[in-house]
Design an enzyme around this catalytic site. Sequence first.
Site, PDB file in Angstrom:
ATOM      1  N   ASP A   7      -5.007  38.500  33.865  1.00 25.88           N
ATOM      2  CA  ASP A   7      -6.091  38.751  34.804  1.00 25.88           C
ATOM      3  C   ASP A   7      -7.322  38.087  34.171  1.00 25.88           C
ATOM      4  OD1 ASP A   7      -7.682  40.022  36.870  1.00 25.88           O
ATOM      5  OD2 ASP A   7      -8.262  41.507  35.363  1.00 25.88           O
ATOM      6  N   ASP A   9     -11.310  38.757  35.036  1.00 30.00           N
ATOM      7  CA  ASP A   9     -12.465  39.620  34.788  1.00 30.00           C
ATOM      8  C   ASP A   9     -12.038  40.899  34.077  1.00 30.00           C
ATOM      9  OD1 ASP A   9     -13.955  37.708  36.142  1.00 30.00           O
ATOM     10  OD2 ASP A   9     -13.841  38.766  38.058  1.00 30.00           O
TER      11      ASP A   9
END
Length: 176
Positions: A7, A9
């Site tokens: 992922d 952020d």
Amino acid sequence: MKLIILDRDGVINHDSDAYIKSLDEWIPIAGSIEAIARLSKAGWTVAVATNQSGIARGYYPLAVLEAMHTRLRELVAEQGGEVGLIVQCPHGPDDGCDCRKPKPGMLRQIAEHYGVPLSGIWFVGDSSSDLETARTVDCQPVLVKTGKGERTLAKGLPAGTLVFDDLAAVAAQLLT
């Protein structure tokens, strides 16, 4: 092929509940760039799957998102590594797409791109939706405590989830 999916952020860069809307707001988490470079130099392919509903919400244009990803690639390259495929979901939560996590579209796109099955591939995230996405396609869910990770940990985790302090600790584990 040794593939790891991240992922963005909260895993690679600092997250914000107000969204990361500019290149100036895109600030790497300490050790994350080096971790990606170390993995890459050790033969790992590092792909990224990131929800970016700020585009659908009109908070920033696709060009700004592309500039963030260009900066990510530049920083990792400066450390001697490279970032593989980056896929993003630009849709809002009510758009009905199949790519917005926790739906598995982005992970399937990465698997198709590289011609590999997802079973057992580590998917590193900081949110419940990341972990749910991993479980949906039989990836190994991995939680980092950065970003929303501590809040996610407090809610309880899917069985078999691995937990690390940050991306640097994930890389250290894989490179031992």
